[in-house]
Design an enzyme around this catalytic site. Structure first.
Site, PDB file in Angstrom:
ATOM      1  N   SER A   1      26.158  44.770  45.302  1.00 11.38           N
ATOM      2  CA  SER A   1      25.776  43.905  46.421  1.00 11.38           C
ATOM      3  C   SER A   1      24.412  44.370  46.932  1.00 11.38           C
ATOM      4  CB  SER A   1      26.813  44.065  47.545  1.00 11.38           C
ATOM      5  OG  SER A   1      26.376  43.466  48.739  1.00 11.38           O
TER       6      SER A   1
ATOM      7  N   TYR B   1      32.743  49.365  52.775  1.00 15.65           N
ATOM      8  CA  TYR B   1      32.168  48.369  51.852  1.00 15.65           C
ATOM      9  C   TYR B   1      30.807  48.823  51.337  1.00 15.65           C
ATOM     10  CZ  TYR B   1      30.946  43.824  49.862  1.00 15.65           C
ATOM     11  OH  TYR B   1      30.586  42.814  48.988  1.00 15.65           O
TER      12      TYR B   1
HETATM   13  P1  NAD Z   1      36.271  36.036  46.408  1.00 12.78           P
HETATM   14  O1  NAD Z   1      37.164  36.518  47.483  1.00 12.78           O
HETATM   15  O2  NAD Z   1      35.994  34.581  46.284  1.00 12.78           O
HETATM   16  O3  NAD Z   1      36.789  36.566  44.979  1.00 12.78           O
HETATM   17  C1  NAD Z   1      37.278  37.869  44.802  1.00 12.78           C
HETATM   18  C2  NAD Z   1      38.440  37.818  43.814  1.00 12.78           C
HETATM   19  O4  NAD Z   1      38.882  39.170  43.559  1.00 12.78           O
HETATM   20  C3  NAD Z   1      39.653  37.039  44.324  1.00 12.78           C
HETATM   21  O5  NAD Z   1      40.058  36.080  43.381  1.00 12.78           O
HETATM   22  C4  NAD Z   1      40.718  38.106  44.527  1.00 12.78           C
HETATM   23  O6  NAD Z   1      42.045  37.655  44.306  1.00 12.78           O
HETATM   24  C5  NAD Z   1      40.286  39.148  43.498  1.00 12.78           C
HETATM   25  N1  NAD Z   1      40.862  40.470  43.784  1.00 12.78           N
HETATM   26  C6  NAD Z   1      40.942  41.100  44.986  1.00 12.78           C
HETATM   27  N2  NAD Z   1      41.573  42.262  44.861  1.00 12.78           N
HETATM   28  C7  NAD Z   1      41.910  42.387  43.556  1.00 12.78           C
HETATM   29  C8  NAD Z   1      42.599  43.372  42.794  1.00 12.78           C
HETATM   30  N3  NAD Z   1      43.090  44.485  43.375  1.00 12.78           N
HETATM   31  N4  NAD Z   1      42.749  43.181  41.455  1.00 12.78           N
HETATM   32  C9  NAD Z   1      42.275  42.062  40.874  1.00 12.78           C
HETATM   33  N5  NAD Z   1      41.640  41.079  41.534  1.00 12.78           N
HETATM   34  C10 NAD Z   1      41.471  41.242  42.862  1.00 12.78           C
HETATM   35  O7  NAD Z   1      34.911  36.836  46.628  1.00 12.78           O
HETATM   36  P2  NAD Z   1      33.501  36.888  45.884  1.00 12.78           P
HETATM   37  O8  NAD Z   1      32.476  36.782  46.932  1.00 12.78           O
HETATM   38  O9  NAD Z   1      33.448  36.002  44.702  1.00 12.78           O
HETATM   39  O10 NAD Z   1      33.546  38.410  45.431  1.00 12.78           O
HETATM   40  C11 NAD Z   1      33.279  38.838  44.118  1.00 12.78           C
HETATM   41  C12 NAD Z   1      32.512  40.147  44.191  1.00 12.78           C
HETATM   42  O11 NAD Z   1      31.229  39.906  44.774  1.00 12.78           O
HETATM   43  C13 NAD Z   1      33.149  41.231  45.048  1.00 12.78           C
HETATM   44  O12 NAD Z   1      33.031  42.484  44.392  1.00 12.78           O
HETATM   45  C14 NAD Z   1      32.313  41.214  46.325  1.00 12.78           C
HETATM   46  O13 NAD Z   1      32.317  42.445  46.979  1.00 12.78           O
HETATM   47  C15 NAD Z   1      30.951  40.887  45.750  1.00 12.78           C
HETATM   48  N6  NAD Z   1      29.939  40.358  46.675  1.00 12.78           N
HETATM   49  C16 NAD Z   1      30.167  39.238  47.401  1.00 12.78           C
HETATM   50  C17 NAD Z   1      29.166  38.716  48.212  1.00 12.78           C
HETATM   51  C18 NAD Z   1      29.352  37.445  49.006  1.00 12.78           C
HETATM   52  O14 NAD Z   1      28.579  37.194  49.938  1.00 12.78           O
HETATM   53  N7  NAD Z   1      30.322  36.615  48.697  1.00 12.78           N
HETATM   54  C19 NAD Z   1      27.928  39.358  48.273  1.00 12.78           C
HETATM   55  C20 NAD Z   1      27.721  40.501  47.512  1.00 12.78           C
HETATM   56  C21 NAD Z   1      28.739  40.987  46.692  1.00 12.78           C
END
Ligand code: NAD
Length: 255
Positions: free
Chosen positions: A146, A159
């Site tokens: 991130s 985080y």
């Molecule tokens: P999201 O919540 O849409 O998707 C995350 C997915 O991970 C979900 O489907 C959830 O069920 C799954 N998950 C959670 N815990 C789990 C586990 N223990 N085992 C297997 N699967 C699990 O969120 P997203 O934004 O698509 O997040 C994806 C990645 O991107 C994450 O690592 C998040 O930290 C990172 N991220 C997100 C953002 C943002 O603004 N959305 C920014 C930077 C980084």
């Protein structure tokens, strides 16, 4: 064709939602056979359905990435289903406890978050690497860090630490295996419109609106914009790219 994944096998964690879903769908669109993995069965099966409805090949394998035995079983099942693993995208992540400063942050929230966001990246890479090194062909691992893994911000101690750790883990492993056929990189997205993004807005009211001023492009990203970068890093076109923490953030990290 640039980004042609025909004949390749890709595995995506957290593929039931957000960036993982978009990336699994894009891998399939570009010709890969895809293992869609998530702890959320409904979300994962929906991703598989979308891929199959569009004529692609995918299977759902349930896995809690925080559990070593389940990660081992996920890699084993991928090889049983499609014979190998060429591209892994370790993307599953959570942001529990966000909005809380360090002195008030609950130890159980810290442990739960590190288990999914950091330890799981280690576990996934460990078993993916064992399989990829055994195969010997050109392989790629991409992790999701991130912009919070490159510069800090308040009220997200676990985080931010997990995402800094993800960058460190990515670069360390990339150096360890640089002379093999396995390249290892991570993406560092800025705010992206996903379920996780809206959870931040609930915990820190006004966060979604603030994006307009903190992101130079004046908006959050779409999951598909991150997916394109993951596919580039996973592709043979990125053959000289390893140990990169690639920002996908509308210019945010440059501020
Ligand atoms: P999201 O919540 O849409 O998707 C995350 C997915 O991970 C979900 O489907 C959830 O069920 C799954 N998950 C959670 N815990 C789990 C586990 N223990 N085992 C297997 N699967 C699990 O969120 P997203 O934004 O698509 O997040 C994806 C990645 O991107 C994450 O690592 C998040 O930290 C990172 N991220 C997100 C953002 C943002 O603004 N959305 C920014 C930077 C980084």
């Amino acid at each position: 064709m640039a980004g042609d994944f025909s004949g390749k096998v890709a595995m995506v964690t957290g593929a039931g939602s957000g960036m993982g879903k978009a990336t699994a769908i894009l891998f399939a669109k570009r010709g890969a056979k895809v293992v869609v993995s998530d702890i959320d069965v409904k979300g994962g099966e929906d991703t598989v359905k979308q891929i199959k409805d569009a004529g692609g090949e995918a299977s759902f394998v349930k896995c809690d990435v925080a559990k070593k035995e389940e990660v081992q079983a996920l890699i084993k099942k991928t090889v049983e289903l499609y014979g190998k693993l060429d591209c892994a995208y370790n993307n599953a992540g959570i942001n529990s406890g966000i909005g809380t400063p360090t002195a008030d942050y609950k130890e159980e929230d810290w442990d739960a978050l590190q288990a999914v966001n950091l330890k799981a990246v280690f576990l996934c890479m460990k078993y993916e690497l064992q399989q990829m090194l055994k195969q010997g062909n050109k392989c790629s691992i991409v992790n999701t860090s991130s912009v919070s893994g490159l510069s800090s911000h308040p009220v997200a101690p676990a985080y931010v630490s997990s995402k800094f750790g993800c960058v460190g883990l990515t670069k360390t492993a990339a150096l360890e295996y640089a002379k093999t056929n396995v390249r290892i990189n991570c993406v560092c997205p800025g705010p992206v419109y996903t379920a996780l993004f809206y959870k931040v807005d609930e915990a820190i009211p006004g966060a979604a609106e603030a994006v307009k001023s903190i992101v130079p492009m004046g908006r959050a990203g779409q999951p598909e914009e991150v997916a394109e970068c993951v596919l580039f890093l996973s592709s043979d076109e990125a053959s000289f790219v390893t140990a990169l923490a690639m920002t996908v953030d509308g210019g945010m990290a440059a501020m």
